[in-house]
Design a protein around this motif. Structure first.
Motif, PDB file in Angstrom:
ATOM      1  N   PHE A  11       0.867  -1.181   0.000  1.00  0.00           N
ATOM      2  CA  PHE A  11       0.000   0.000   0.000  1.00  0.00           C
ATOM      3  C   PHE A  11       0.903   1.230   0.000  1.00  0.00           C
ATOM      4  N   PRO A  12       1.128   1.839  -1.159  1.00  0.00           N
ATOM      5  CA  PRO A  12       1.980   3.034  -1.173  1.00  0.00           C
ATOM      6  C   PRO A  12       1.193   4.221  -0.637  1.00  0.00           C
ATOM      7  N   VAL A  13       1.615   4.733   0.497  1.00  0.00           N
ATOM      8  CA  VAL A  13       0.874   5.831   1.136  1.00  0.00           C
ATOM      9  C   VAL A  13       1.825   6.962   1.548  1.00  0.00           C
ATOM     10  N   ALA A  14       2.879   7.130   0.762  1.00  0.00           N
ATOM     11  CA  ALA A  14       3.897   8.114   1.135  1.00  0.00           C
ATOM     12  C   ALA A  14       3.732   9.440   0.398  1.00  0.00           C
ATOM     13  N   GLY A  15       2.683   9.558  -0.413  1.00  0.00           N
ATOM     14  CA  GLY A  15       2.483  10.798  -1.180  1.00  0.00           C
ATOM     15  C   GLY A  15       2.142  11.963  -0.265  1.00  0.00           C
ATOM     16  N   LEU A  16       2.195  13.164  -0.815  1.00  0.00           N
ATOM     17  CA  LEU A  16       1.974  14.373  -0.017  1.00  0.00           C
ATOM     18  C   LEU A  16       0.492  14.720   0.114  1.00  0.00           C
ATOM     19  N   GLY A  17      -0.328  14.214  -0.787  1.00  0.00           N
ATOM     20  CA  GLY A  17      -1.767  14.488  -0.722  1.00  0.00           C
ATOM     21  C   GLY A  17      -2.083  15.969  -0.833  1.00  0.00           C
ATOM     22  N   LYS A  29      -3.952  11.558   3.906  1.00  0.00           N
ATOM     23  CA  LYS A  29      -5.096  11.429   2.992  1.00  0.00           C
ATOM     24  C   LYS A  29      -5.827  10.108   3.203  1.00  0.00           C
ATOM     25  N   GLU A  30      -5.046   9.058   3.483  1.00  0.00           N
ATOM     26  CA  GLU A  30      -5.621   7.708   3.599  1.00  0.00           C
ATOM     27  C   GLU A  30      -6.497   7.547   4.830  1.00  0.00           C
ATOM     28  N   LEU A  31      -6.429   8.526   5.755  1.00  0.00           N
ATOM     29  CA  LEU A  31      -7.309   8.462   6.924  1.00  0.00           C
ATOM     30  C   LEU A  31      -8.554   9.339   6.753  1.00  0.00           C
ATOM     31  N   ARG A 106       9.793   3.026   5.047  1.00  0.00           N
ATOM     32  CA  ARG A 106       9.710   4.458   4.766  1.00  0.00           C
ATOM     33  C   ARG A 106      10.222   4.770   3.368  1.00  0.00           C
ATOM     34  N   GLN A 107       9.514   5.629   2.694  1.00  0.00           N
ATOM     35  CA  GLN A 107      10.057   6.235   1.485  1.00  0.00           C
ATOM     36  C   GLN A 107      10.532   7.622   1.911  1.00  0.00           C
ATOM     37  N   HIS A 108      11.836   7.854   1.826  1.00  0.00           N
ATOM     38  CA  HIS A 108      12.371   9.085   2.407  1.00  0.00           C
ATOM     39  C   HIS A 108      11.951  10.340   1.658  1.00  0.00           C
ATOM     40  N   ARG A 109      11.832  10.183   0.339  1.00  0.00           N
ATOM     41  CA  ARG A 109      11.392  11.333  -0.470  1.00  0.00           C
ATOM     42  C   ARG A 109      10.348  10.843  -1.470  1.00  0.00           C
ATOM     43  N   PRO A 110       9.331  11.650  -1.756  1.00  0.00           N
ATOM     44  CA  PRO A 110       8.284  11.189  -2.675  1.00  0.00           C
ATOM     45  C   PRO A 110       8.761  11.217  -4.129  1.00  0.00           C
ATOM     46  N   LEU A 111       9.520  10.191  -4.507  1.00  0.00           N
ATOM     47  CA  LEU A 111      10.131  10.186  -5.841  1.00  0.00           C
ATOM     48  C   LEU A 111       9.238   9.534  -6.887  1.00  0.00           C
ATOM     49  N   GLY A 112       8.047   9.130  -6.480  1.00  0.00           N
ATOM     50  CA  GLY A 112       7.127   8.545  -7.456  1.00  0.00           C
ATOM     51  C   GLY A 112       6.622   7.183  -7.011  1.00  0.00           C
ATOM     52  N   MET A 132      -1.918  -1.797  -4.099  1.00  0.00           N
ATOM     53  CA  MET A 132      -3.233  -1.161  -3.997  1.00  0.00           C
ATOM     54  C   MET A 132      -3.083   0.293  -3.610  1.00  0.00           C
ATOM     55  N   LEU A 133      -3.642   1.179  -4.407  1.00  0.00           N
ATOM     56  CA  LEU A 133      -3.651   2.598  -4.047  1.00  0.00           C
ATOM     57  C   LEU A 133      -4.969   2.904  -3.346  1.00  0.00           C
ATOM     58  N   PRO A 134      -4.891   3.275  -2.069  1.00  0.00           N
ATOM     59  CA  PRO A 134      -6.131   3.484  -1.313  1.00  0.00           C
ATOM     60  C   PRO A 134      -6.994   4.630  -1.847  1.00  0.00           C
ATOM     61  N   ASP A 135      -6.392   5.521  -2.656  1.00  0.00           N
ATOM     62  CA  ASP A 135      -7.180   6.615  -3.269  1.00  0.00           C
ATOM     63  C   ASP A 135      -8.291   6.082  -4.153  1.00  0.00           C
TER      64      ASP A 135
HETATM   65  P1  UTP Z   1      -0.797  10.693  -6.121  1.00  0.00           P
HETATM   66  O1  UTP Z   1      -0.361  10.886  -7.502  1.00  0.00           O
HETATM   67  O2  UTP Z   1      -2.270  10.751  -5.852  1.00  0.00           O
HETATM   68  O3  UTP Z   1      -0.038  11.720  -5.183  1.00  0.00           O
HETATM   69  O4  UTP Z   1      -0.223   9.273  -5.640  1.00  0.00           O
HETATM   70  P2  UTP Z   1      -0.359  12.172  -3.719  1.00  0.00           P
HETATM   71  O5  UTP Z   1       0.854  12.821  -3.159  1.00  0.00           O
HETATM   72  O6  UTP Z   1      -0.926  11.047  -2.901  1.00  0.00           O
HETATM   73  O7  UTP Z   1      -1.543  13.257  -3.858  1.00  0.00           O
HETATM   74  P3  UTP Z   1      -1.574  14.710  -4.553  1.00  0.00           P
HETATM   75  O8  UTP Z   1      -1.537  14.468  -6.032  1.00  0.00           O
HETATM   76  O9  UTP Z   1      -0.402  15.518  -4.040  1.00  0.00           O
HETATM   77  O10 UTP Z   1      -2.882  15.278  -4.078  1.00  0.00           O
HETATM   78  C1  UTP Z   1      -0.874   8.064  -5.897  1.00  0.00           C
HETATM   79  C2  UTP Z   1      -0.519   7.077  -4.803  1.00  0.00           C
HETATM   80  O11 UTP Z   1       0.874   6.810  -4.795  1.00  0.00           O
HETATM   81  C3  UTP Z   1       1.441   7.096  -3.515  1.00  0.00           C
HETATM   82  C4  UTP Z   1       0.458   8.056  -2.866  1.00  0.00           C
HETATM   83  O12 UTP Z   1       0.545   7.985  -1.449  1.00  0.00           O
HETATM   84  C5  UTP Z   1      -0.882   7.565  -3.413  1.00  0.00           C
HETATM   85  O13 UTP Z   1      -1.355   6.440  -2.676  1.00  0.00           O
HETATM   86  N1  UTP Z   1       2.778   7.683  -3.725  1.00  0.00           N
HETATM   87  C6  UTP Z   1       2.985   8.586  -4.706  1.00  0.00           C
HETATM   88  C7  UTP Z   1       3.818   7.296  -2.892  1.00  0.00           C
HETATM   89  O14 UTP Z   1       3.641   6.462  -1.963  1.00  0.00           O
HETATM   90  N2  UTP Z   1       5.056   7.841  -3.095  1.00  0.00           N
HETATM   91  C8  UTP Z   1       5.284   8.741  -4.084  1.00  0.00           C
HETATM   92  O15 UTP Z   1       6.444   9.181  -4.227  1.00  0.00           O
HETATM   93  C9  UTP Z   1       4.217   9.115  -4.905  1.00  0.00           C
END
Ligand code: UTP
Length: 298
Positions: A11-17, A29-31, A106-112, A132-135
């Motif tokens: 479950f990749p949940v390290a994005g900034l949302g 965001k996932e909560l 941990r993913q240290h930086r949101p590199l994708g 699985m992307l919880p979004d």
């Molecule tokens: P999104 O593209 O929706 O990015 O990532 P985000 O940061 O969650 O949200 P916005 O766009 O800034 O509003 C799709 C999924 O990939 C994870 C996110 O947590 C989400 O579940 N993701 C994305 C990571 O875990 N790491 C990343 O570097 C990028």
């Protein structure tokens, strides 16, 4: 029949949302909650129903309350039991996983997304796994991932959940070029991340459910940057296709809500509220009253 053994899910949940700021400054965001369950719970329930036994979170700074959410809550459970709140007790117990079933890296930086998946490589080992992307929340009679696990048992290879989107939306998705097929499953010839509508090979889009094979990590290890300067999962899948590996698109049965966007989140809230046995009738009356008032004001 090749047999399926998909036991682990990432479950990749390290994005900034960022699309939910300022809320996501303090709440992952996932909560965020659809009626009474956070997005992550929908994903976990779907995974569990598909036979997943090990749940791997790829998290980042500021997401510790996400891990806490799945921890045991003995005081709360004792209090609910004492007060005879059986349904609530059951709902709370469903959030707890057995010791050792859950792991996080941990993913240290949101590199994708590709990089996030790669961060979990040591926990996957040499077996097929789900991402699985919880979004993406999918309402369906049979859970979407369960449908995919069944397809994987038939086909082997990788299986990607896909759906048709409006042609002008291709820039928001990974887009597939598939060989023709009569059923829901089609071999993928090509996959492109976020193409302009004029360059898209089709309008068949990837959504946030994948079954992948561990050789994907060889491609992710290269750390190649793709669309938006990010390490894209799509590009690693494209490299697998180029190598001649089997990748299948699966047009799942169900309705998908893009809960990573505000509009999609609100649509899901309405759909799940209407489907809720306790809330549905009252909420339906409310919506009808709102629409009637708006019409009268026109
Ligand atoms: P999104 O593209 O929706 O990015 O990532 P985000 O940061 O969650 O949200 P916005 O766009 O800034 O509003 C799709 C999924 O990939 C994870 C996110 O947590 C989400 O579940 N993701 C994305 C990571 O875990 N790491 C990343 O570097 C990028």
């Amino acid at each position: 029949m090749t047999g399926s053994n998909v036991r682990k899910a990432i479950f990749p949940v390290a994005g900034l949302g960022t699309r939910f700021l300022p809320a996501t400054k303090a709440v992952p965001k996932e909560l965020l909650t659809l009626v009474d369950r956070p997005l992550i719970q929908y994903a976990m329930d779907e995974a569990r129903d598909a036979g997943i036994e090990q749940f791997i979170f790829v998290t980042s700074r500021g997401k510790t309350n996400l891990e806490d959410y799945f921890d045991a809550a003995p005081e709360l459970e004792a209090s609910l039991a004492e007060r005879g709140k059986k349904r609530l007790l059951e709902a709370v117990r469903r959030t707890t996983l057995d010791a050792g079933q859950i792991a996080s890296v941990r993913q240290h930086r949101p590199l994708g997304l590709g990089h996030a998946v790669w961060c979990a490589r040591h926990l996957i080992g040499d077996e097929p796994f789900a991402v699985m992307l919880p979004d993406d929340v999918v309402a369906s009679a049979k859970p979407c991932l369960k449908q995919m696990v069944e397809v994987h048992a038939e086909t082997g290879g990788s299986v990607i959940a896909a759906m048709e989107v409006a042609p002008e939306q291709t820039e928001s998705y990974g887009i597939l070029d598939v060989m023709s097929s009569t059923g829901r499953v089609a071999p993928v010839r090509r996959i492109v991340e976020k193409p302009k509508p004029s360059e898209a090979p089709s309008n068949l889009a990837v959504i946030g459910r994948y079954i992948l094979t561990p050789d994907i990590f060889d491609h992710l290890s290269a750390g190649t940057r793709g669309a938006g300067g990010e390490i894209q999962l799509t590009d690693a899948i494209a490299a697998e296709i180029d190598e001649g590996r089997n990748v299948f698109a699966y047009r799942f049965s169900g309705q998908r809500f893009d809960c990573g966007s505000k509009a999609g989140f609100l649509q899901a809230t309405v759909a799940f509220a209407l489907a809720d046995p306790d809330l549905g009738a009252e909420f339906d009356d409310y919506l009808h009253a709102v629409i009637a008032m708006r019409k009268a004001a026109e």
